[in-house]
Motif scaffolding. Sequence first.
Motif, PDB file in Angstrom:
ATOM      1  N   ALA A 166      -0.939   7.305   7.154  1.00  0.00           N
ATOM      2  CA  ALA A 166      -2.246   6.985   7.715  1.00  0.00           C
ATOM      3  C   ALA A 166      -2.246   7.003   9.239  1.00  0.00           C
ATOM      4  CB  ALA A 166      -2.711   5.616   7.220  1.00  0.00           C
ATOM      5  N   THR A 167      -3.403   7.348   9.784  1.00  0.00           N
ATOM      6  CA  THR A 167      -3.679   7.251  11.219  1.00  0.00           C
ATOM      7  C   THR A 167      -4.699   6.148  11.441  1.00  0.00           C
ATOM      8  OG1 THR A 167      -3.269   9.612  11.549  1.00  0.00           O
ATOM      9  CG2 THR A 167      -4.550   8.482  13.250  1.00  0.00           C
ATOM     10  N   PHE A 168      -4.488   5.354  12.481  1.00  0.00           N
ATOM     11  CA  PHE A 168      -5.445   4.317  12.867  1.00  0.00           C
ATOM     12  C   PHE A 168      -6.486   4.930  13.796  1.00  0.00           C
ATOM     13  CE2 PHE A 168      -6.962   1.211  15.948  1.00  0.00           C
ATOM     14  CZ  PHE A 168      -7.334   0.134  15.156  1.00  0.00           C
ATOM     15  N   PHE A 169      -7.754   4.769  13.461  1.00  0.00           N
ATOM     16  CA  PHE A 169      -8.849   5.224  14.300  1.00  0.00           C
ATOM     17  C   PHE A 169      -9.688   4.014  14.708  1.00  0.00           C
ATOM     18  CE2 PHE A 169      -7.935   8.845  11.514  1.00  0.00           C
ATOM     19  CZ  PHE A 169      -7.809   9.881  12.437  1.00  0.00           C
ATOM     20  N   GLY A 170      -9.972   3.897  16.004  1.00  0.00           N
ATOM     21  CA  GLY A 170     -10.786   2.794  16.467  1.00  0.00           C
ATOM     22  C   GLY A 170     -11.349   3.074  17.836  1.00  0.00           C
ATOM     23  N   PRO A 171     -12.377   2.327  18.237  1.00  0.00           N
ATOM     24  CA  PRO A 171     -12.926   2.468  19.587  1.00  0.00           C
ATOM     25  C   PRO A 171     -11.959   1.929  20.628  1.00  0.00           C
ATOM     26  CG  PRO A 171     -13.951   0.631  18.454  1.00  0.00           C
ATOM     27  CD  PRO A 171     -13.070   1.301  17.450  1.00  0.00           C
ATOM     28  N   SER A 172     -12.305   2.100  21.890  1.00  0.00           N
ATOM     29  CA  SER A 172     -11.370   1.837  22.987  1.00  0.00           C
ATOM     30  C   SER A 172     -10.766   0.436  22.956  1.00  0.00           C
ATOM     31  CB  SER A 172     -12.075   2.062  24.326  1.00  0.00           C
ATOM     32  OG  SER A 172     -13.247   1.257  24.422  1.00  0.00           O
ATOM     33  N   ALA A 173     -11.575  -0.589  22.720  1.00  0.00           N
ATOM     34  CA  ALA A 173     -11.061  -1.959  22.740  1.00  0.00           C
ATOM     35  C   ALA A 173     -10.099  -2.208  21.581  1.00  0.00           C
ATOM     36  CB  ALA A 173     -12.215  -2.956  22.700  1.00  0.00           C
ATOM     37  N   SER A 174     -10.332  -1.563  20.438  1.00  0.00           N
ATOM     38  CA  SER A 174      -9.417  -1.696  19.307  1.00  0.00           C
ATOM     39  C   SER A 174      -8.111  -0.963  19.573  1.00  0.00           C
ATOM     40  CB  SER A 174     -10.064  -1.138  18.030  1.00  0.00           C
ATOM     41  OG  SER A 174     -11.164  -1.921  17.634  1.00  0.00           O
ATOM     42  N   VAL A 175      -8.198   0.222  20.159  1.00  0.00           N
ATOM     43  CA  VAL A 175      -6.999   1.001  20.458  1.00  0.00           C
ATOM     44  C   VAL A 175      -6.137   0.295  21.494  1.00  0.00           C
ATOM     45  CG1 VAL A 175      -6.194   3.138  21.545  1.00  0.00           C
ATOM     46  CG2 VAL A 175      -7.921   3.217  19.737  1.00  0.00           C
ATOM     47  N   GLU A 176      -6.774  -0.399  22.425  1.00  0.00           N
ATOM     48  CA  GLU A 176      -6.006  -1.165  23.414  1.00  0.00           C
ATOM     49  C   GLU A 176      -5.125  -2.202  22.728  1.00  0.00           C
ATOM     50  OE1 GLU A 176      -6.818  -4.023  27.333  1.00  0.00           O
ATOM     51  OE2 GLU A 176      -8.422  -2.756  26.534  1.00  0.00           O
ATOM     52  N   ILE A 177      -5.643  -2.826  21.683  1.00  0.00           N
ATOM     53  CA  ILE A 177      -4.848  -3.779  20.909  1.00  0.00           C
ATOM     54  C   ILE A 177      -3.785  -3.046  20.101  1.00  0.00           C
ATOM     55  CG2 ILE A 177      -4.935  -5.443  19.007  1.00  0.00           C
ATOM     56  CD1 ILE A 177      -7.786  -6.155  20.006  1.00  0.00           C
ATOM     57  N   ALA A 178      -4.183  -1.969  19.436  1.00  0.00           N
ATOM     58  CA  ALA A 178      -3.261  -1.236  18.564  1.00  0.00           C
ATOM     59  C   ALA A 178      -2.098  -0.623  19.334  1.00  0.00           C
ATOM     60  CB  ALA A 178      -4.019  -0.153  17.808  1.00  0.00           C
ATOM     61  N   VAL A 188       0.867  -1.193   0.000  1.00  0.00           N
ATOM     62  CA  VAL A 188       0.000   0.000   0.000  1.00  0.00           C
ATOM     63  C   VAL A 188       0.895   1.232   0.000  1.00  0.00           C
ATOM     64  CG1 VAL A 188      -1.719   1.312   1.283  1.00  0.00           C
ATOM     65  CG2 VAL A 188      -1.871  -1.194   1.193  1.00  0.00           C
ATOM     66  N   ALA A 189       0.805   2.029  -1.059  1.00  0.00           N
ATOM     67  CA  ALA A 189       1.705   3.174  -1.225  1.00  0.00           C
ATOM     68  C   ALA A 189       1.163   4.446  -0.598  1.00  0.00           C
ATOM     69  CB  ALA A 189       1.970   3.417  -2.705  1.00  0.00           C
ATOM     70  N   ALA A 190      -0.166   4.562  -0.489  1.00  0.00           N
ATOM     71  CA  ALA A 190      -0.754   5.787   0.044  1.00  0.00           C
ATOM     72  C   ALA A 190      -2.032   5.461   0.799  1.00  0.00           C
ATOM     73  CB  ALA A 190      -1.045   6.771  -1.085  1.00  0.00           C
ATOM     74  N   ALA A 191      -2.167   6.031   1.984  1.00  0.00           N
ATOM     75  CA  ALA A 191      -3.382   5.894   2.777  1.00  0.00           C
ATOM     76  C   ALA A 191      -3.430   7.047   3.762  1.00  0.00           C
ATOM     77  CB  ALA A 191      -3.429   4.556   3.515  1.00  0.00           C
ATOM     78  N   ASP A 192      -4.644   7.507   4.046  1.00  0.00           N
ATOM     79  CA  ASP A 192      -4.831   8.610   4.984  1.00  0.00           C
ATOM     80  C   ASP A 192      -5.387   8.148   6.319  1.00  0.00           C
ATOM     81  OD1 ASP A 192      -4.228  11.071   3.229  1.00  0.00           O
ATOM     82  OD2 ASP A 192      -5.623   9.903   2.009  1.00  0.00           O
ATOM     83  N   ALA A 193      -6.085   7.019   6.334  1.00  0.00           N
ATOM     84  CA  ALA A 193      -6.656   6.524   7.589  1.00  0.00           C
ATOM     85  C   ALA A 193      -6.963   5.042   7.469  1.00  0.00           C
ATOM     86  CB  ALA A 193      -7.932   7.284   7.950  1.00  0.00           C
ATOM     87  N   VAL A 194      -6.903   4.366   8.610  1.00  0.00           N
ATOM     88  CA  VAL A 194      -7.385   2.997   8.756  1.00  0.00           C
ATOM     89  C   VAL A 194      -8.430   3.036   9.856  1.00  0.00           C
ATOM     90  CG1 VAL A 194      -6.820   0.619   9.372  1.00  0.00           C
ATOM     91  CG2 VAL A 194      -5.199   1.974   8.027  1.00  0.00           C
ATOM     92  N   LEU A 195      -9.648   2.624   9.549  1.00  0.00           N
ATOM     93  CA  LEU A 195     -10.740   2.613  10.514  1.00  0.00           C
ATOM     94  C   LEU A 195     -11.015   1.190  10.967  1.00  0.00           C
ATOM     95  CD1 LEU A 195     -13.332   4.912   8.671  1.00  0.00           C
ATOM     96  CD2 LEU A 195     -11.434   5.615  10.145  1.00  0.00           C
TER      97      LEU A 195
END
Length: 275
Positions: free
Chosen positions: A100-112, A70-77
Amino acid sequence: MAIHSDWGNWLPQAVADADPDGLAVWYLGCNGFVLKAADGTTVFVDPYLGTGDPPRTVRMIPVPFAPEDVAAADAVLATHEHTDHTHGPSQAPILTGTDATFFGPSASVEIADGWREDHGVDSGDIAEVSEGDSLEVGSLSIHVESAHDPDADHPVSYVVECEAGTFFHGGDARPSEAFEAIGSAYDIDLAVAAFGSSGTIPDKETREPAYTKWYSDENMAAEAANQLQTDRLLPTHWDMWKGLTADPTVLFDHVRRFEYPRTIEILEIGDRTDL
């Protein structure tokens, strides 16, 4: 371990080469998508490139690309914390290889948060979102809404608005008052609904066979589309797990007497549609 693609790099190259007039939407299999707007803004939603946890969960479709391609991305949801929606080997290389920035709810961010040590992701590339939040990513306005997924700790859904129309991704959520509220608040052109059969899958802890229903069945998918008041319904997840796959064409009979959706659109992994 690096992910190997069954298809080489043609799909991320097709995304990179695309010059859509509105919003281009590629289905990545499972419940994954990549969106590209007319100004080049590129957003991934729930991209999963793993093979599951055989013999408990067995991937039935190709791995369409390696995340390093992946050469270009602005966000991963991420919609929720389950492995096929929040997955370091699939998503961390997109973060480290692009802006890109990773955006996710609390349980996803805990993993990330663990990806910082495991995959070298910068802490500034991980952001927590919750219901009611709105994000501006390039030309896309992304609204974080509620989702009813009884199997997840903290699921959310995303409404993506742009000049060309409105795209909705509910993760693995099922019909609920949350969908009714979203359908009343937004004019949705294309909505994703996780759809599949029920089956017997080994329990994650005991490995004993257990009755499993992770996704909406035919009637629930039709109900979800009607609650969302979507013009187009795009069923997902039906292709992914051995023992839980389904035939999306049966949905045509189940939505026939509802006002919504106006049409059902069935994509196979790698296919593109547009708003």
